[in-house]
Structure formats: structure tokens, C-alpha cells
Design a protein around this motif. Structure first.
Motif, PDB file in Angstrom:
ATOM      1  N   SER A  54       0.806  -1.230   0.000  1.00  0.00           N
ATOM      2  CA  SER A  54       0.000   0.000   0.000  1.00  0.00           C
ATOM      3  C   SER A  54       0.836   1.276   0.000  1.00  0.00           C
ATOM      4  O   SER A  54       0.284   2.375  -0.071  1.00  0.00           O
ATOM      5  CB  SER A  54      -0.923   0.004   1.234  1.00  0.00           C
ATOM      6  OG  SER A  54      -0.154   0.038   2.428  1.00  0.00           O
ATOM      7  N   HIS A  55       2.166   1.156   0.046  1.00  0.00           N
ATOM      8  CA  HIS A  55       3.016   2.343   0.162  1.00  0.00           C
ATOM      9  C   HIS A  55       3.075   3.091  -1.174  1.00  0.00           C
ATOM     10  O   HIS A  55       3.351   2.495  -2.224  1.00  0.00           O
ATOM     11  CB  HIS A  55       4.428   1.933   0.592  1.00  0.00           C
ATOM     12  CG  HIS A  55       5.227   3.063   1.155  1.00  0.00           C
ATOM     13  ND1 HIS A  55       5.755   4.058   0.360  1.00  0.00           N
ATOM     14  CD2 HIS A  55       5.582   3.369   2.430  1.00  0.00           C
ATOM     15  CE1 HIS A  55       6.409   4.916   1.120  1.00  0.00           C
ATOM     16  NE2 HIS A  55       6.314   4.527   2.389  1.00  0.00           N
ATOM     17  N   PRO A  56       2.859   4.409  -1.164  1.00  0.00           N
ATOM     18  CA  PRO A  56       2.827   5.174  -2.426  1.00  0.00           C
ATOM     19  C   PRO A  56       4.145   5.136  -3.205  1.00  0.00           C
ATOM     20  O   PRO A  56       4.133   5.157  -4.449  1.00  0.00           O
ATOM     21  CB  PRO A  56       2.488   6.603  -1.983  1.00  0.00           C
ATOM     22  CG  PRO A  56       2.718   6.651  -0.504  1.00  0.00           C
ATOM     23  CD  PRO A  56       2.517   5.262   0.003  1.00  0.00           C
ATOM     24  N   VAL A  57       5.270   5.071  -2.528  1.00  0.00           N
ATOM     25  CA  VAL A  57       6.562   5.019  -3.224  1.00  0.00           C
ATOM     26  C   VAL A  57       6.721   3.683  -3.955  1.00  0.00           C
ATOM     27  O   VAL A  57       7.245   3.625  -5.070  1.00  0.00           O
ATOM     28  CB  VAL A  57       7.728   5.252  -2.232  1.00  0.00           C
ATOM     29  CG1 VAL A  57       9.073   5.007  -2.904  1.00  0.00           C
ATOM     30  CG2 VAL A  57       7.672   6.676  -1.682  1.00  0.00           C
ATOM     31  N   VAL A  58       6.253   2.613  -3.325  1.00  0.00           N
ATOM     32  CA  VAL A  58       6.295   1.294  -3.971  1.00  0.00           C
ATOM     33  C   VAL A  58       5.386   1.289  -5.194  1.00  0.00           C
ATOM     34  O   VAL A  58       5.750   0.778  -6.255  1.00  0.00           O
ATOM     35  CB  VAL A  58       5.883   0.186  -2.974  1.00  0.00           C
ATOM     36  CG1 VAL A  58       5.836  -1.175  -3.673  1.00  0.00           C
ATOM     37  CG2 VAL A  58       6.841   0.146  -1.793  1.00  0.00           C
ATOM     38  N   LYS A  59       4.214   1.886  -5.055  1.00  0.00           N
ATOM     39  CA  LYS A  59       3.286   1.946  -6.188  1.00  0.00           C
ATOM     40  C   LYS A  59       3.888   2.738  -7.355  1.00  0.00           C
ATOM     41  O   LYS A  59       3.691   2.383  -8.519  1.00  0.00           O
ATOM     42  CB  LYS A  59       1.962   2.568  -5.738  1.00  0.00           C
ATOM     43  CG  LYS A  59       1.131   1.646  -4.852  1.00  0.00           C
ATOM     44  CD  LYS A  59      -0.199   2.275  -4.497  1.00  0.00           C
ATOM     45  CE  LYS A  59      -1.042   1.368  -3.621  1.00  0.00           C
ATOM     46  NZ  LYS A  59      -1.420   0.113  -4.277  1.00  0.00           N
ATOM     47  N   GLU A  60       4.631   3.789  -7.047  1.00  0.00           N
ATOM     48  CA  GLU A  60       5.313   4.557  -8.105  1.00  0.00           C
ATOM     49  C   GLU A  60       6.329   3.689  -8.831  1.00  0.00           C
ATOM     50  O   GLU A  60       6.440   3.731 -10.064  1.00  0.00           O
ATOM     51  CB  GLU A  60       6.029   5.765  -7.500  1.00  0.00           C
ATOM     52  CG  GLU A  60       5.165   6.986  -7.327  1.00  0.00           C
ATOM     53  CD  GLU A  60       5.982   8.178  -6.819  1.00  0.00           C
ATOM     54  OE1 GLU A  60       7.203   8.226  -7.071  1.00  0.00           O
ATOM     55  OE2 GLU A  60       5.389   9.057  -6.171  1.00  0.00           O
ATOM     56  N   ALA A  61       7.113   2.925  -8.069  1.00  0.00           N
ATOM     57  CA  ALA A  61       8.116   2.047  -8.681  1.00  0.00           C
ATOM     58  C   ALA A  61       7.441   0.981  -9.540  1.00  0.00           C
ATOM     59  O   ALA A  61       7.909   0.662 -10.645  1.00  0.00           O
ATOM     60  CB  ALA A  61       8.973   1.397  -7.593  1.00  0.00           C
ATOM     61  N   GLN A  62       6.332   0.450  -9.049  1.00  0.00           N
ATOM     62  CA  GLN A  62       5.619  -0.579  -9.814  1.00  0.00           C
ATOM     63  C   GLN A  62       5.020  -0.018 -11.092  1.00  0.00           C
ATOM     64  O   GLN A  62       4.894  -0.731 -12.085  1.00  0.00           O
ATOM     65  CB  GLN A  62       4.516  -1.194  -8.950  1.00  0.00           C
ATOM     66  CG  GLN A  62       5.055  -2.071  -7.836  1.00  0.00           C
ATOM     67  CD  GLN A  62       4.002  -2.456  -6.814  1.00  0.00           C
ATOM     68  OE1 GLN A  62       2.876  -1.959  -6.840  1.00  0.00           O
ATOM     69  NE2 GLN A  62       4.371  -3.330  -5.896  1.00  0.00           N
ATOM     70  N   ALA A  63       4.673   1.273 -11.066  1.00  0.00           N
ATOM     71  CA  ALA A  63       4.025   1.891 -12.230  1.00  0.00           C
ATOM     72  C   ALA A  63       4.919   1.857 -13.475  1.00  0.00           C
ATOM     73  O   ALA A  63       4.424   1.693 -14.590  1.00  0.00           O
ATOM     74  CB  ALA A  63       3.624   3.320 -11.911  1.00  0.00           C
ATOM     75  N   ILE A  64       6.238   2.000 -13.290  1.00  0.00           N
ATOM     76  CA  ILE A  64       7.103   1.973 -14.480  1.00  0.00           C
ATOM     77  C   ILE A  64       7.341   0.533 -14.959  1.00  0.00           C
ATOM     78  O   ILE A  64       7.707   0.315 -16.109  1.00  0.00           O
ATOM     79  CB  ILE A  64       8.459   2.701 -14.262  1.00  0.00           C
ATOM     80  CG1 ILE A  64       9.376   1.951 -13.312  1.00  0.00           C
ATOM     81  CG2 ILE A  64       8.246   4.130 -13.824  1.00  0.00           C
ATOM     82  CD1 ILE A  64      10.825   2.351 -13.458  1.00  0.00           C
ATOM     83  N   LEU A  65       7.103  -0.440 -14.070  1.00  0.00           N
ATOM     84  CA  LEU A  65       7.254  -1.845 -14.457  1.00  0.00           C
ATOM     85  C   LEU A  65       6.008  -2.396 -15.140  1.00  0.00           C
ATOM     86  O   LEU A  65       6.098  -3.288 -15.988  1.00  0.00           O
ATOM     87  CB  LEU A  65       7.541  -2.689 -13.206  1.00  0.00           C
ATOM     88  CG  LEU A  65       8.952  -2.605 -12.642  1.00  0.00           C
ATOM     89  CD1 LEU A  65       8.961  -2.946 -11.165  1.00  0.00           C
ATOM     90  CD2 LEU A  65       9.867  -3.541 -13.389  1.00  0.00           C
ATOM     91  N   ARG A  66       4.857  -1.866 -14.769  1.00  0.00           N
ATOM     92  CA  ARG A  66       3.588  -2.481 -15.185  1.00  0.00           C
ATOM     93  C   ARG A  66       3.412  -2.600 -16.696  1.00  0.00           C
ATOM     94  O   ARG A  66       2.925  -3.646 -17.169  1.00  0.00           O
ATOM     95  CB  ARG A  66       2.416  -1.735 -14.546  1.00  0.00           C
ATOM     96  CG  ARG A  66       1.122  -2.563 -14.543  1.00  0.00           C
ATOM     97  CD  ARG A  66       0.077  -2.021 -13.587  1.00  0.00           C
ATOM     98  NE  ARG A  66       0.471  -2.245 -12.200  1.00  0.00           N
ATOM     99  CZ  ARG A  66       0.786  -1.266 -11.342  1.00  0.00           C
ATOM    100  NH1 ARG A  66       0.754  -0.002 -11.738  1.00  0.00           N
ATOM    101  NH2 ARG A  66       1.119  -1.539 -10.112  1.00  0.00           N
ATOM    102  N   PRO A  67       3.775  -1.592 -17.501  1.00  0.00           N
ATOM    103  CA  PRO A  67       3.579  -1.751 -18.952  1.00  0.00           C
ATOM    104  C   PRO A  67       4.319  -2.971 -19.525  1.00  0.00           C
ATOM    105  O   PRO A  67       3.837  -3.600 -20.475  1.00  0.00           O
ATOM    106  CB  PRO A  67       4.145  -0.447 -19.530  1.00  0.00           C
ATOM    107  CG  PRO A  67       3.994   0.543 -18.420  1.00  0.00           C
ATOM    108  CD  PRO A  67       4.249  -0.238 -17.161  1.00  0.00           C
TER     109      PRO A  67
END
Length: 197
Positions: A54-67
Motif C-alpha cells: 500500500s506504500h505510495p513510493v512502492v506503487k510509483e516504482a511498480q508503475a514503471i514496471l507495469r507496462p
């Protein structure tokens, strides 16, 4: 987080370490199955995973991986964060990583008779290939990701994740540093609360 982070976040307590390591392998009535300090480690593991997801910084890192990696971006981020912890280990711990890893393996071995069979199978591979110390090298990440890709249900592309890490190293390193400081503080607070319940 992955195994190295869970080991680090056990803060030198052997029973908490054991619980923290088996957290993904146990369900049900853990209170009547394990020592109270192992139970605290299991619950700490569960809390660490929730906090991470749930951490926003982790979600940011995951966002560049998701595509590129879709649903596997969460697993890959966990591995990347263990890579940064191992790579910059001297910034976080006074014991050399090789020694720390050996101490972890020895501690888990001492409790082997009480641990779930599925965990012990994973632990056998972990110890044989020295996952904990190997996470700090791109080749170690490549081996780990390739192994997971072979076991994945869908085409995960995880066998290429070490290349992605190399290309986005600085961006992901900053995210790890921002997140891990919060993670350590959260884990210390949570463990203290678990011991007082």
C-alpha cells in the motif's frame, strides 16, 4: 519485500526471524502451533507485506514496471528492493552480508523440525544457491528471476527483469531508499506492539 528484507527486519531476534521467513507458508491457528515469538514474526511478515503493497513510493516504482510486466510488477519490485538492500548492505548493517546470510541459514536450520515442508523445500534452494548474499548482483537477480519465470503460470517476462533493473537503476534506487526508511520504522513499531499483545 523478499527474504533478505524480512531477515533484516527481524532485528536480530532468532524466533522472530523464523516467523518472518515462514509467513507466506502458514495459515490457520498459528497461536497453538508456534512459540509466541515465532507468531510475532509471522504477524510481522504479514504486516510488512500489507505496508509494502500500500506504500505510495512502492506503487510509483511498480508503475514503471507495469507496462512491461503487468501483474508480475509487484513480485519484481520485491526482488529489486532486496537487490538494493544487498548492494548497499554496508549502509544498513555492521555485519558483512556473507556472515549475516550464514547466520540466518544457521538459525533457520536450528528450527527445521517445526517448520512447514513447503518452506523447507524453498529454504533448501535458498541456502544451496545462497540467495541472500546473491541478491546484490545483477547476475543473482537474473538467476532468481529466470527461475521464477519458469514457474509462472503466464508469460511473465521476468527473465528480462535484470536488464530493466540495470536500465532504471538510479530511479529505482531512490525509490528504495525513500521506502525502506519508512519500512524500518514501521517494522520496529509493529514488532513492539505485537510483543505487547
Amino acid at each position: 519485500m523478499n527474504f533478505l528484507a524480512h531477515a533484516y527486519l527481524s532485528f536480530g531476534d532468532p524466533k522472530v526471524l523464523v516467523g518472518n521467513f515462514i509467513g507466506d507458508f502458514v495459515r490457520g491457528d498459528i497461536e497453538n502451533t508456534y512459540d509466541k515469538d515465532i507468531v510475532a514474526g509471522i504477524k510481522l511478515h504479514w504486516n510488512i507485506d500489507k505496508f509494502t503493497d500500500s506504500h505510495p513510493v512502492v506503487k510509483e516504482a511498480q508503475a514503471i514496471l507495469r507496462p512491461e510486466y503487468g501483474r508480475y510488477s509487484m513480485v519484481i519490485t520485491d526482488m529489486y528492493f532486496d537487490y538494493f538492500l544487498a548492494r548497499y548492505w554496508k549502509n544498513y548493517h555492521h555485519i558483512p552480508l556473507d556472515q549475516f546470510a550464514e547466520d540466518v541459514y544457521n538459525t533457520i536450520d536450528e528450527y527445521g523440525d517445526t517448520l512447514p515442508e513447503k518452506f523447507l523445500q524453498t529454504f533448501g534452494y535458498m541456502k544451496y544457491y545462497n540467495w541472500l548474499a546473491g541478491y546484490g548482483e545483477l547476475d543473482g537477480i537474473r538467476r532468481a528471476m529466470t527461475g521464477m519465470a519458469k514457474r509462472a503460470t503466464f508469460n511473465s517476462k521476468m527473465e528480462t527483469a535484470h536488464v530493466f533493473l540495470d536500465e532504471h537503476h538510479e530511479y529505482l534506487k531512490v525509490h528504495f531508499g525513500d521506502f525502506f526508511e519508512d519500512m524500518v520504522a514501521f517494522s520496529k513499531k509493529t514488532l513492539a506492539e505485537l510483543r505487547n499483545t
